[in-house]
Design an enzyme around this catalytic site. Structure first.
Site, short mmCIF file in Angstrom:
data_model
loop_
_atom_site.label_atom_id
_atom_site.label_comp_id
_atom_site.label_asym_id
_atom_site.label_seq_id
_atom_site.Cartn_x
_atom_site.Cartn_y
_atom_site.Cartn_z
N ARG A 33 0.83 -1.22 0.00
CA ARG A 33 0.00 0.00 0.00
C ARG A 33 0.86 1.27 0.00
NH1 ARG A 33 -3.49 2.60 4.49
NH2 ARG A 33 -5.32 3.45 3.42
N ILE A 60 -7.48 7.23 -0.38
CA ILE A 60 -7.22 5.81 -0.57
C ILE A 60 -7.95 5.11 0.57
CG2 ILE A 60 -4.99 6.09 0.64
CD1 ILE A 60 -3.94 3.67 -0.91
N SER A 61 -8.83 4.18 0.22
CA SER A 61 -9.70 3.54 1.22
C SER A 61 -8.89 2.76 2.25
CB SER A 61 -10.69 2.60 0.53
OG SER A 61 -11.56 3.30 -0.30
N GLN A 62 -9.51 2.56 3.42
CA GLN A 62 -8.82 1.78 4.44
C GLN A 62 -8.73 0.33 3.96
OE1 GLN A 62 -12.15 2.81 7.21
NE2 GLN A 62 -11.56 0.85 8.13
#
Length: 213
Positions: A33, A60-62
């Site tokens: 990530r 940016i999504s978890q």
């Protein structure tokens, strides 16, 4: 903490939040990530289960949400997948390890350019990224086995449902921006559409048109 320890802690956190599919966990272990977190201020938070800001006012999504959405999509090795909302490119990179082909679209040219560069660096040749109005999907490449929408629509978008194969699955957050949204799994069957509510989520809204930034 070593890189290996961080990764082990990262995977443990994913499992504890319901991401149990072995293929999904394997893909998330393989894709770092940190490669998609552009701002150095947040680089040390790449392994934490939290959304982080990226360019163009997006996020940016978890990781746990990425994992749960990917798991719900049930991607198979021969599938052709459409992702609406490229963002950082993190979700598409994970999908690329699970599917035969991934098409991803975003309305922000800067995000598309940056994601394309990362895909090339990571040697992910089965991902194609476009600047486009995602609410209309990609009619020229349809139909798709799987469609993943990473922005919230008030209803599952008709043009996207029309581009889903019989037996295909779409995962999409539904609801208004100011309210709690619901993650929906839609399966297209011979007789129509089957809907299943998965969980409450919070996403940026799905907007029409192409951004000027």
């Amino acid at each position: 903490m070593t890189e290996a320890e961080r990764k082990m802690q990262f995977l443990f956190a994913l499992r504890s939040r319901g991401v149990t599919d072995g293929r999904v966990l394997g893909a998330m272990e393989q894709i770092n990530r940190a490669d998609f977190v552009q701002d150095g201020v947040f680089a040390d938070k790449a392994y934490e289960d939290m959304p982080l800001p990226i360019a163009c006012g997006q996020t940016i999504s978890q990781p746990s949400i990425v994992g749960l959405m990917t798991q719900a999509l049930n991607v198979q090795p021969r599938d052709k997948v459409l992702e609406v909302g490229t963002g950082s490119g993190y979700q598409a990179a994970i999908l690329s390890l699970l599917a035969r082909r991934v098409y991803t679209v975003d309305r922000h040219k800067a995000l598309v350019s940056n994601a394309r560069r990362i895909f090339e660096q990571l040697e992910l040749p089965n991902v194609t990224v476009f600047t486009a109005d995602g609410s209309h999907g990609l009619p020229d490449q349809a139909p798709f086995d799987r469609i993943l929408v990473t922005a919230a629509a008030e209803d599952p978008p008709g043009p996207l449902l029309a581009q889903l194969k019989i037996g295909g699955i779409m995962v999409v957050p539904v609801g208004q921006e100011e309210t709690v949204q619901t993650l929906i799994r839609v399966e297209r069957t011979e007789s129509g559409l089957d809907y299943k509510e998965l969980r409450d989520v919070r996403f940026v809204p799905l907007l029409e048109g192409i951004s000027r930034d």
